[in-house]
Scaffold this active site. Structure first.
Site, PDB file in Angstrom:
ATOM      1  N   ARG A 175       1.013  -1.518  -0.165  1.00 26.74           N
ATOM      2  CA  ARG A 175      -0.201  -0.238  -0.044  1.00 26.74           C
ATOM      3  C   ARG A 175       0.711   1.328  -0.185  1.00 26.74           C
ATOM      4  NH1 ARG A 175      -3.006   2.711   5.185  1.00 26.74           N
ATOM      5  NH2 ARG A 175      -4.281   4.352   3.558  1.00 26.74           N
ATOM      6  N   HIS A 221      -3.627  11.030   0.509  1.00 21.71           N
ATOM      7  CA  HIS A 221      -2.898  10.602   1.871  1.00 21.71           C
ATOM      8  C   HIS A 221      -1.943  12.056   2.468  1.00 21.71           C
ATOM      9  CE1 HIS A 221      -1.553   7.017   4.724  1.00 21.71           C
ATOM     10  NE2 HIS A 221      -1.258   8.039   5.135  1.00 21.71           N
ATOM     11  N   GLU A 264      -7.251   7.978   6.164  1.00 23.34           N
ATOM     12  CA  GLU A 264      -7.875   8.432   7.335  1.00 23.34           C
ATOM     13  C   GLU A 264      -9.098  10.490   7.429  1.00 23.34           C
ATOM     14  OE1 GLU A 264      -4.304   8.397   9.868  1.00 23.34           O
ATOM     15  OE2 GLU A 264      -4.739   6.554  10.651  1.00 23.34           O
ATOM     16  N   ASN A 308      -7.927   1.830   9.685  1.00 23.18           N
ATOM     17  CA  ASN A 308      -6.700   2.052  10.342  1.00 23.18           C
ATOM     18  C   ASN A 308      -6.869   1.647  11.843  1.00 23.18           C
ATOM     19  OD1 ASN A 308      -6.528   2.432   7.698  1.00 23.18           O
ATOM     20  ND2 ASN A 308      -5.812   4.506   7.759  1.00 23.18           N
ATOM     21  N   TYR A 337      -5.532   0.933  16.294  1.00 19.05           N
ATOM     22  CA  TYR A 337      -4.015   1.048  16.622  1.00 19.05           C
ATOM     23  C   TYR A 337      -3.865   0.766  17.970  1.00 19.05           C
ATOM     24  CZ  TYR A 337      -1.367   2.486  12.154  1.00 19.05           C
ATOM     25  OH  TYR A 337      -0.491   2.752  11.066  1.00 19.05           O
ATOM     26  N   GLU A 358      -4.248  -0.631   8.247  1.00 21.54           N
ATOM     27  CA  GLU A 358      -2.950   0.414   9.015  1.00 21.54           C
ATOM     28  C   GLU A 358      -3.179  -0.755  10.378  1.00 21.54           C
ATOM     29  OE1 GLU A 358      -1.799   4.519   9.099  1.00 21.54           O
ATOM     30  OE2 GLU A 358      -2.498   4.574   7.301  1.00 21.54           O
TER      31      GLU A 358
END
Ligand SMILES: *[C@@H]1O[C@H](CO)[C@@H](O)[C@H](O)[C@H]1NC(C)=O
Ligand SMILES: *[C@@H]1O[C@H](CO)[C@@H](O)[C@H](O)[C@H]1NC(C)=O
Ligand SMILES: *[C@@H]1O[C@H](CO)[C@@H](O)[C@H](O)[C@H]1NC(C)=O
Ligand SMILES: *[C@@H]1O[C@H](CO)[C@@H](O)[C@H](O)[C@H]1NC(C)=O
Length: 491
Positions: free
Chosen positions: A98, A144, A189, A329, A331, A399
């Protein structure tokens, strides 16, 4: 004595982590990858005709924005060292890579109809050919974060004229590379782009229209997403045979106390943060609770119109189901609880949400980025929540990763990979979630935005003190390679 306790503690950790590792296998068509973005790795910020982006502009005007006063002028120098990157990808054995295409490198002035920079086109074209020659599928993020500064001078994502500029850029790259690129991500995002870029002033373009910018930006961005999805569907999909999605970031939220009120708070913050962009792409509109709360808070604040714009019926229809897969994404996890009315400034997104999200001291925190906590079970719960709420859409984890300092012996990143992939396996095999792939952030240590080069997130270390930007695989690189090769965790 201390040494003895330390050995016992690490044995305990190894045993518990291993006992939690799933022994299921990854399905044959499950895609393993690594992720990156143009500004964070390419460098060559002023070379070969590239235009100026909001990140070039902001960080040159105000270097203090970044903790180590660095910027992406050189970064990993991947614009020149991409052959080495491809060798690292090949050796790692990933199915997909990616990366993002820099808008100002392709269309330096940014505007619809303006000149295309052939050198920029050649760079990506060669790169894509070489990836395919190594059997690695390109997974391309169209936007991005590196908006051409010219467009920001006209308001950027707050000005609806940007929708046509974005469509021109997106359609240009689809026409140029769509014969070879079959996996597209329209935006990375949206929450960070809009809330931090236009409402909180903590990411480029560092604007601070608190509680207003976030929604104007999101609205224009979502319409741009819907329009390019429909354009692709109508004009390119049948001939090019590709798929398109959007990469949305979301944490998971646990109730702060195990009571009904905190459980409701956790649901509400998820609907505000993840829901602001996911809900429209799936259902055609914002979550009802967002509309109700923002409409009524706006009214109480004396606004004549809600700070949350309204979609027309046509726009809702266009947005509903505008995805082939959902990029996620993820985390970290946080604890949610409702806050008092005077807790946040007004107007703001946080005030509208009515909820605070704070770390849990008993979870492992990243030393390099303390707000990041390792809670693999949070990913599993998030996947199940998406499955239950939205009829199990295909999800590609675009991600996930762990922030560390320098060093090749990155045990905490290895725990992250094992833990989160274990959660993914359980989500697939025990919960029936349609998770189609996992792409780790990141291949290389790179420019981590306001964290500069101090925060390391690569499977491969990059020596930023060396003009050669020497790349050295870390221990986690070998662990991930083994997982990809065996399609199992090491149990
Ligand atoms: C929006 O963009 C258009 C064209 O790009 C420009 O003419 C207009 O002035 C912009 N509006 C604002 C409020 O900046
Ligand atoms: C943005 O504005 C809000 C409200 O006016 C203020 O509380 C906040 O500190 C500002 N943030 C920045 C980064 O300027
Ligand atoms: C639930 O816990 C929160 C603290 O996290 C507390 O403020 C709230 O009053 C509790 N609610 C109930 C119904 O017990
Ligand atoms: C690079 O330089 C910084 C500051 O002098 C130092 O702290 C760091 O350890 C160096 N990194 C490497 C990989 O040599």
């Amino acid at each position: 004595m201390q040494w003895y306790i330390c050995v016992l503690a690490s044995m305990w950790l190894i045993l518990t982590v291993h006992s939690e590792l799933s022994s299921y296998s990854f399905p044959e068509d499950f895609a393993f990858g690594v992720s990156s973005s143009a500004y964070q790795i390419e460098g060559a910020a002023f070379e070969d005709g590239k235009g100026i982006s909001i990140w070039d502009f902001s960080l040159h005007n105000n270097p203090d924005l970044v903790s180590d006063r660095s910027n992406g002028d050189v970064a990993c120098d991947s614009y020149h060292k991409w052959k080495e990157d491809i060798q690292l990808l090949k050796n790692l054995g990933v199915n997909v890579y990616r990366f993002s295409i820099s808008w100002p490198r392709i269309i330096p002035s940014g505007y619809k109809g303006s000149t295309i920079n052939q050198k920029g086109v050649d760079f990506y074209s060669t790169f894509i050919d070489e990836l395919l020659a190594e059997n690695i599928l390109p997974l391309v993020t169209i936007y991005h974060w590196d908006l051409p500064q010219n467009l920001q001078d006209k308001g950027g994502w707050l000005n609806e004229t940007i929708i046509d500029d974005y469509l021109y850029f997106a359609e240009t790259v689809i026409q140029l590379f769509g014969d070879r690129v079959k996996h597209w991500i329209t935006f990375n995002e949206p929450f960070y782009i809009c809330e931090y870029g236009y409402s909180e002033g903590s990411l480029a373009p560092f604007l601070n229209e608190s509680g207003v910018g976030v929604y104007k930006c999101s609205h224009n961005l979502l319409i741009a997403h819907g329009r390019i999805y429909r354009e692709y569907e109508k004009k390119y999909k049948t001939t090019q045979k590709g798929i398109m999605g959007i990469a949305i970031n979301s944490g998971w939220f646990e109730p702060k106390e195990d009571n009904d009120s905190d459980r409701e708070a956790a649901e509400q913050i998820l609907l505000f943060s993840l829901g602001m962009h996911l809900h429209p792409v799936i259902t055609g509109n914002y979550p009802a609770i967002m509309i109700e709360r923002i409409d009524s808070i706006s009214k109480a604040e004396g606004y004549t119109q809600s700070r949350l714009p309204k979609f027309t019926e046509k726009e809702k229809e266009m947005l509903r189901g505008s995805f082939d897969f959902i990029g996620l994404n993820h985390y970290s996890t946080a604890l949610a609880t409702f806050v008092d009315a005077d807790f946040y400034n007004q107007p703001s997104f946080s005030y509208d949400s009515g909820v605070s999200a704070t770390p849990n001291p008993s979870w492992e925190s990243s030393i390099a980025q303390p707000g990041m906590q390792m809670v693999p079970e949070g990913l599993r719960k998030l996947l199940v929540w998406i499955k239950d709420r939205y009829q199990n859409p295909p999800v590609l984890i675009t991600e996930n990763g762990w922030a560390t300092g320098e060093g090749l012996n990155d045990e905490s990143r290895i725990r992250c990979i094992n833990g989160y992939l274990s959660a993914v396996l359980k989500a697939i095999h025990e919960d029936g979630c349609r998770v189609i792939g996992y792409s780790h952030w990141s291949l290389l240590d790179n420019f981590e935005w306001l964290g500069g080069y101090r925060i390391r997130m690569g499977l491969v270390e990059v020596d930023f003190n060396n003009t050669e930007r020497t790349r050295t695989p870390k221990k986690s690189y070998e662990v991930y390679k083994k997982i990809i090769d065996s399609r199992k965790l090491d149990v």
